[in-house]
Design a protein around this motif. Structure first.
Motif, PDB file in Angstrom:
ATOM      1  N   SER A  11     -31.219 143.671   6.601  1.00 34.27           N
ATOM      2  CA  SER A  11     -31.459 142.717   7.664  1.00 34.27           C
ATOM      3  C   SER A  11     -32.095 143.348   8.889  1.00 34.27           C
ATOM      4  CB  SER A  11     -30.133 142.066   8.063  1.00 34.27           C
ATOM      5  OG  SER A  11     -29.190 143.054   8.409  1.00 34.27           O
ATOM      6  N   GLY A  17     -27.435 137.103   7.347  1.00 35.62           N
ATOM      7  CA  GLY A  17     -27.893 135.735   7.129  1.00 35.62           C
ATOM      8  C   GLY A  17     -28.857 135.224   8.163  1.00 35.62           C
ATOM      9  N   LYS A  20     -32.927 133.239   8.047  1.00 35.35           N
ATOM     10  CA  LYS A  20     -33.260 132.519   6.828  1.00 35.35           C
ATOM     11  C   LYS A  20     -33.964 131.222   7.200  1.00 35.35           C
ATOM     12  CE  LYS A  20     -31.113 135.636   4.425  1.00 35.35           C
ATOM     13  NZ  LYS A  20     -31.892 136.705   3.792  1.00 35.35           N
ATOM     14  N   GLU A 229     -42.037 134.810   1.663  1.00 30.95           N
ATOM     15  CA  GLU A 229     -40.586 134.746   1.522  1.00 30.95           C
ATOM     16  C   GLU A 229     -40.148 135.537   0.289  1.00 30.95           C
ATOM     17  OE1 GLU A 229     -38.164 133.077   3.231  1.00 30.95           O
ATOM     18  OE2 GLU A 229     -39.416 132.030   4.694  1.00 30.95           O
ATOM     19  N   GLN A 251     -33.599 137.712  -1.354  1.00 28.69           N
ATOM     20  CA  GLN A 251     -32.987 137.317  -0.085  1.00 28.69           C
ATOM     21  C   GLN A 251     -31.739 136.469  -0.297  1.00 28.69           C
ATOM     22  OE1 GLN A 251     -34.584 134.427   2.647  1.00 28.69           O
ATOM     23  NE2 GLN A 251     -36.104 133.692   1.177  1.00 28.69           N
ATOM     24  N   GLY A 252     -31.495 136.028  -1.536  1.00 33.58           N
ATOM     25  CA  GLY A 252     -30.298 135.252  -1.824  1.00 33.58           C
ATOM     26  C   GLY A 252     -29.886 135.414  -3.271  1.00 33.58           C
ATOM     27  N   ALA A 277     -28.241 136.322   1.440  1.00 32.38           N
ATOM     28  CA  ALA A 277     -27.535 135.042   1.460  1.00 32.38           C
ATOM     29  C   ALA A 277     -26.818 134.830   0.127  1.00 32.38           C
ATOM     30  CB  ALA A 277     -28.512 133.899   1.710  1.00 32.38           C
TER      31      ALA A 277
END
Length: 353
Positions: A11, A17, A20, A229, A251-252, A277
């Motif tokens: 991050s 988080g 996002k 993204e 990212q998730g 995430a």
């Protein structure tokens, strides 16, 4: 949990988080919906999910609309057709490839219709390279997974196909921030050597974790280049390899929360601290009674406290989803389940403690 790999996409000093594109207190679906009406599915998804709608899959239409079939239709210079045993690689595009592409086009047309003027995050999904390699048969009937060269070829073909697909979605919905979801339900079996051969009497050798991670990183790079993204990754199987997926740059991570175990907690805590995430599947994917929204996410709150994570990061770090796809649900329940996810996510945002 402070020991992070140098390869992490982390991050960069931001709170877990933060940043996002879907914001705090978001909810979404996993992928599939019941029925065969693309317009009705798109209408339901976009109407239910204001901050993170997605492109629905409608597998009840038959081969080519299922997750493997849809993804084979995206491949570049690799084709597949349906055999009694499943999808098999072909020399040239045939009826099944054309049908898969036609249905995807119909789904995209419907999504485009119901996202006119939309500005926000939009999720689209495809099967990841390792689940694809475990599902696609070579000409002799064995899975591509058993052939390292075939796995590399599939990954390269998928990368080019996704590059084209994501660019098409961006053209159709120009106001959206497109996020790719890679579906990898077979990933754990690939890593542990539990994918069975065609005979069923033996299993394929476990694939080296560095090789698995390398292929996933390649697709993360493609998604970033096209959409700006990093993608998310989904598995509804037990034993999700959270640490490997975190290192791969997603990212998730989307998973069935009912299958989550205590031995995975440390890896999840490290992922959250690195900015990953969690897409937590807490709402049943098939018809049944729904608890109150706050009750659906009570286990997530308990996990947060056990990990010693700040309550204020909960709604930023968690996206609420059904436990898996909704293809096996009734249309009425599918609508209710998505609405329930939205309310459960709102309860996390409204009451973080």
């Amino acid at each position: 949990m402070s020991d992070k790999s140098n390869n992490d996409q982390g991050s960069g000093g931001r709170p877990p988080g933060a940043g996002k594109s879907w914001g705090a207190g978001a909810a979404t679906g996993v992928g599939s919906m019941p029925g065969g009406d693309a317009r009705e599915a798109a209408k339901t998804v976009t109407g239910s999910l204001e901050t993170l709608p997605y492109l629905p899959e409608l597998p009840s239409r038959g081969p080519g609309a299922d997750m493997i079939g849809r993804t084979t239709g995206l491949l570049v210079d690799v084709y597949a057709h349906v055999e009694p045993s499943g999808w098999r690689i072909s020399d040239r595009p045939g009826r099944d490839t054309k049908r898969a592409r036609s249905w995807l086009g119909e789904d995209l047309d419907a999504l485009e219709e119901y996202t006119q003027g939309y500005e926000g995050t939009l999720k689209v999904s495809a099967v990841g390279p390792w689940t694809l390699a475990a599902a696609l048969e070579l000409r002799g009937g064995e899975a591509a997974l058993g052939d390292a060269g075939a796995c590399r070829d599939l990954t390269e073909s998928l990368a080019e196909g996704l590059r084209n697909h994501l660019a098409d979605v961006r053209r159709r919905v120009p106001g959206a921030r497109v996020v790719l979801q890679l579906d990898e339900p077979s990933l754990t079996a690939v890593l542990t050597g539990h994918v069975r051969t065609a005979s069923g009497y033996r299993t394929y050798r476990a694939v080296d974790r560095a090789v698995v991670e390398g292929a996933l990183r390649d697709l993360v790079t493609v998604a970033r280049e096209v959409t700006g993204e990093a993608p998310v990754v989904h598995s509804c199987a037990p034993g999700v390899p959270f640490a490997l997926l975190r290192r791969s740059g997603f990212q998730g991570i989307s998973f069935d929360f009912s299958l989550f175990t205590e031995r995975e907690e440390e890896a999840v805590g490290e992922a959250v601290e690195a900015g990953t995430a969690l897409f937590v599947g807490v709402v049943p994917g098939t018809d049944g009674p729904l608890s109150d929204p706050a009750g659906s996410v009570m286990g997530v709150r308990t996990l947060w406290r056990r990990l010693g994570l700040a309550p204020g990061t909960l709604a930023e770090s968690v996206v609420v989803t059904p436990s898996c796809g909704l293809a096996g649900a009734s249309p009425a329940y599918a609508r209710a389940a998505l609405a329930h996810c939205v309310r459960a996510a709102k309860s996390l945002a409204d009451n973080p403690e």
